[in-house]
Design a protein around this motif. Structure first.
Motif, PDB file in Angstrom:
ATOM      1  N   PRO A  87       5.933   1.278  13.362  1.00  0.00           N
ATOM      2  CA  PRO A  87       6.011   2.798  13.733  1.00  0.00           C
ATOM      3  C   PRO A  87       5.112   3.428  12.572  1.00  0.00           C
ATOM      4  N   ALA A  88       4.835   4.486  12.726  1.00  0.00           N
ATOM      5  CA  ALA A  88       3.859   5.446  11.845  1.00  0.00           C
ATOM      6  C   ALA A  88       4.664   5.703  10.632  1.00  0.00           C
ATOM      7  N   ASP A  89       5.984   5.767  10.358  1.00  0.00           N
ATOM      8  CA  ASP A  89       6.738   6.203   9.213  1.00  0.00           C
ATOM      9  C   ASP A  89       6.885   5.207   8.568  1.00  0.00           C
ATOM     10  N   VAL A  90       6.407   4.023   8.640  1.00  0.00           N
ATOM     11  CA  VAL A  90       6.869   2.885   7.559  1.00  0.00           C
ATOM     12  C   VAL A  90       5.546   3.016   6.466  1.00  0.00           C
ATOM     13  N   GLU A  91       6.123   2.972   5.461  1.00  0.00           N
ATOM     14  CA  GLU A  91       5.270   2.830   4.076  1.00  0.00           C
ATOM     15  C   GLU A  91       5.116   1.352   3.492  1.00  0.00           C
ATOM     16  N   THR A  92       3.991   1.238   2.794  1.00  0.00           N
ATOM     17  CA  THR A  92       3.765   0.056   2.051  1.00  0.00           C
ATOM     18  C   THR A  92       3.919   0.427   0.559  1.00  0.00           C
ATOM     19  N   SER A  93       4.082  -0.868  -0.163  1.00  0.00           N
ATOM     20  CA  SER A  93       4.120  -0.567  -1.822  1.00  0.00           C
ATOM     21  C   SER A  93       3.026  -1.576  -2.175  1.00  0.00           C
ATOM     22  N   PRO A  94       2.619  -1.144  -3.620  1.00  0.00           N
ATOM     23  CA  PRO A  94       1.870  -2.050  -4.229  1.00  0.00           C
ATOM     24  C   PRO A  94       2.242  -3.554  -4.453  1.00  0.00           C
ATOM     25  N   ASP A  95       3.201  -3.931  -4.222  1.00  0.00           N
ATOM     26  CA  ASP A  95       3.620  -5.364  -4.377  1.00  0.00           C
ATOM     27  C   ASP A  95       3.599  -5.962  -3.105  1.00  0.00           C
ATOM     28  N   ALA A  96       3.162  -5.465  -1.875  1.00  0.00           N
ATOM     29  CA  ALA A  96       3.111  -5.976  -0.786  1.00  0.00           C
ATOM     30  C   ALA A  96       1.844  -6.662  -0.290  1.00  0.00           C
ATOM     31  N   VAL A  97       1.671  -8.030  -0.027  1.00  0.00           N
ATOM     32  CA  VAL A  97       0.432  -8.848  -0.272  1.00  0.00           C
ATOM     33  C   VAL A  97       0.452  -9.539   0.984  1.00  0.00           C
ATOM     34  N   GLY A  98      -0.868  -9.931   1.233  1.00  0.00           N
ATOM     35  CA  GLY A  98      -0.811 -11.029   2.466  1.00  0.00           C
ATOM     36  C   GLY A  98      -1.837 -11.990   2.258  1.00  0.00           C
ATOM     37  N   VAL A  99      -2.884 -12.228   3.105  1.00  0.00           N
ATOM     38  CA  VAL A  99      -3.815 -13.363   3.010  1.00  0.00           C
ATOM     39  C   VAL A  99      -4.620 -13.044   2.030  1.00  0.00           C
ATOM     40  N   GLY A 100      -5.558 -13.904   1.466  1.00  0.00           N
ATOM     41  CA  GLY A 100      -6.888 -13.714   0.668  1.00  0.00           C
ATOM     42  C   GLY A 100      -6.507 -14.813  -0.572  1.00  0.00           C
ATOM     43  N   ASP A 101      -7.332 -15.134  -1.472  1.00  0.00           N
ATOM     44  CA  ASP A 101      -7.387 -15.668  -2.708  1.00  0.00           C
ATOM     45  C   ASP A 101      -7.849 -15.035  -3.559  1.00  0.00           C
ATOM     46  N   PRO A 102      -7.324 -14.178  -4.431  1.00  0.00           N
ATOM     47  CA  PRO A 102      -5.910 -13.946  -4.611  1.00  0.00           C
ATOM     48  C   PRO A 102      -5.609 -12.977  -3.443  1.00  0.00           C
ATOM     49  N   PRO A 103      -4.219 -13.143  -3.287  1.00  0.00           N
ATOM     50  CA  PRO A 103      -3.442 -12.429  -2.030  1.00  0.00           C
ATOM     51  C   PRO A 103      -3.827 -10.943  -2.265  1.00  0.00           C
ATOM     52  N   ASN A 104      -4.468 -10.319  -1.045  1.00  0.00           N
ATOM     53  CA  ASN A 104      -4.730  -8.898  -1.063  1.00  0.00           C
ATOM     54  C   ASN A 104      -3.929  -8.114  -0.673  1.00  0.00           C
ATOM     55  N   GLN A 105      -3.713  -6.841  -1.106  1.00  0.00           N
ATOM     56  CA  GLN A 105      -2.771  -5.861  -1.143  1.00  0.00           C
ATOM     57  C   GLN A 105      -2.696  -5.356   0.477  1.00  0.00           C
ATOM     58  N   VAL A 106      -1.325  -5.239   0.983  1.00  0.00           N
ATOM     59  CA  VAL A 106      -1.419  -4.793   2.326  1.00  0.00           C
ATOM     60  C   VAL A 106      -1.168  -3.184   2.204  1.00  0.00           C
ATOM     61  N   LYS A 107      -1.950  -2.679   3.384  1.00  0.00           N
ATOM     62  CA  LYS A 107      -1.894  -1.115   3.355  1.00  0.00           C
ATOM     63  C   LYS A 107      -1.540  -0.827   4.826  1.00  0.00           C
ATOM     64  N   ILE A 108      -1.438   0.387   5.313  1.00  0.00           N
ATOM     65  CA  ILE A 108      -1.252   1.034   6.664  1.00  0.00           C
ATOM     66  C   ILE A 108      -2.201   2.166   6.919  1.00  0.00           C
ATOM     67  N   VAL A 109      -2.778   1.820   8.017  1.00  0.00           N
ATOM     68  CA  VAL A 109      -3.356   2.971   8.609  1.00  0.00           C
ATOM     69  C   VAL A 109      -2.769   3.537   9.975  1.00  0.00           C
ATOM     70  N   ARG A 110      -2.736   4.827  10.281  1.00  0.00           N
ATOM     71  CA  ARG A 110      -1.894   5.282  11.073  1.00  0.00           C
ATOM     72  C   ARG A 110      -2.573   6.099  12.264  1.00  0.00           C
ATOM     73  N   HIS A 111      -1.864   6.231  13.444  1.00  0.00           N
ATOM     74  CA  HIS A 111      -2.541   6.871  14.476  1.00  0.00           C
ATOM     75  C   HIS A 111      -1.318   7.338  15.441  1.00  0.00           C
TER      76      HIS A 111
END
Length: 304
Positions: free
Chosen positions: A70-94
């Motif tokens: 849902p569009a009203d979900v927010e991410t925080s700076p410590d949310a990470v995903g794939v990558g080496d080092p792990p990359n920060q998870v962000k959100i794009v809305r529509h």
């Protein structure tokens, strides 16, 4: 979709939303499954176009897509995903929906075990508290704008509907495996041919009884397959009163008794766990259980 709050605690999501799905008629999962397929198809086609252009984004950085929320979900700076080092998870809305994304270096192939684990951990943690349509591992588009234009915009209404259908639901996977000695004892007790073959090879060298040993293996395999089919049906029936849907998975071991994914509404999780405890006690003398979850709805909203 009011009530959803931000993703925090690494890859975890938090939400104060009360599940609304329980108050609606149970969704069959068909719509959500088709939406997941469309999302995977769109994302992977875009990835192919990126490869054909030799990488349109600067420094070979593209946009990895985990799932739709849902569009009203927010991410925080410590949310990470794939990558080496792990990359920060962000959100794009529509509109009413959004995609969980992170940067990914397309010059380095994905596919390491830790990338798959990071993908699943992010989605599973989010799915505990907010509805999420998981994309298949490896979905990459060129830029956040491409995510909006090629994924969110054309499928907005379908994704929004699917998110409403799955809100307040999670997936669990029950893996049941026959204990080795009890299942072999049962097969020998029930099948005369198996007993005859066992007795024939018992005191003879392996080379002298190779055909009999091969046949005994076939008989045991066929017997276990028949038991698995019957016990899988029994297990699904056992959980029918506290689950919204079930999906039979392929066995991962020759002694698997059942391998089933269940769709469970949040307010029925205690009932589900109690039912599993009962089954564990009932089958304790011959079956070992393993419970995976809660997790994202991989078996009910995506394919492949």
């Amino acid at each position: 979709m009011p009530g959803h709050t931000g993703m925090s605690g690494g890859a975890r999501a938090s939400s104060q939303a009360t599940p609304r799905a329980a108050s609606r008629a149970a969704a069959s999962g068909t719509t959500a499954r088709a939406d997941g397929r469309a999302a995977d198809k769109t994302a992977h086609k875009a990835a192919d176009r990126t490869a054909d252009r030799g990488g349109a984004a600067p420094r070979d950085i593209a946009c990895y897509v985990y799932g739709i929320v849902p569009a009203d979900v927010e991410t925080s700076p410590d949310a990470v995903g794939v990558g080496d080092p792990p990359n920060q998870v962000k959100i794009v809305r529509h509109g009413e929906i959004a995609a969980l994304i992170s940067d990914v270096d397309v010059s380095r192939p994905l596919g390491r075990a830790r990338d798959l684990v990071a993908h699943e951990e992010l989605l599973d943690a989010a799915a505990v508290e907010v509805p999420v349509l998981p994309l298949r591992f490896g979905a990459v588009l060129t830029t956040p704008d491409a995510v909006v234009e090629e994924l969110l915009t054309p499928h907005h209404d379908q994704f929004a509907t699917a998110l409403k259908q799955i809100e307040g639901r999670v997936q669990y996977v029950v893996k049941a495996r026959y204990a080795e000695r009890p299942i072999l004892t049962a097969v020998l007790a029930e099948i005369p041919e198996a007993r005859r073959l066992r007795d024939r090879i018992r005191d003879l060298p392996e080379d002298a009884t190779r055909p009999e040993r091969i046949r005994l293996g076939e008989v045991i395999t066929q017997a276990i397959e028949a038991k698995r089919e019957a016990d899988t049906r029994r297990l699904i029936d056992h959980f029918a009163s506290c689950t919204a849907a079930a999906n039979v998975r392929e066995p991962t071991h020759e002694r698997d008794a059942a391998h089933v994914a269940f769709l469970v509404e949040a307010d029925r999780i205690p009932d589900f766990e109690h039912t599993l405890d009962e089954l564990c006690r009932e089958w304790a003398d011959h079956v070992e259980f393993r419970l995976l979850g809660p997790m994202a709805l991989y078996d009910f909203v995506t394919t492949g």
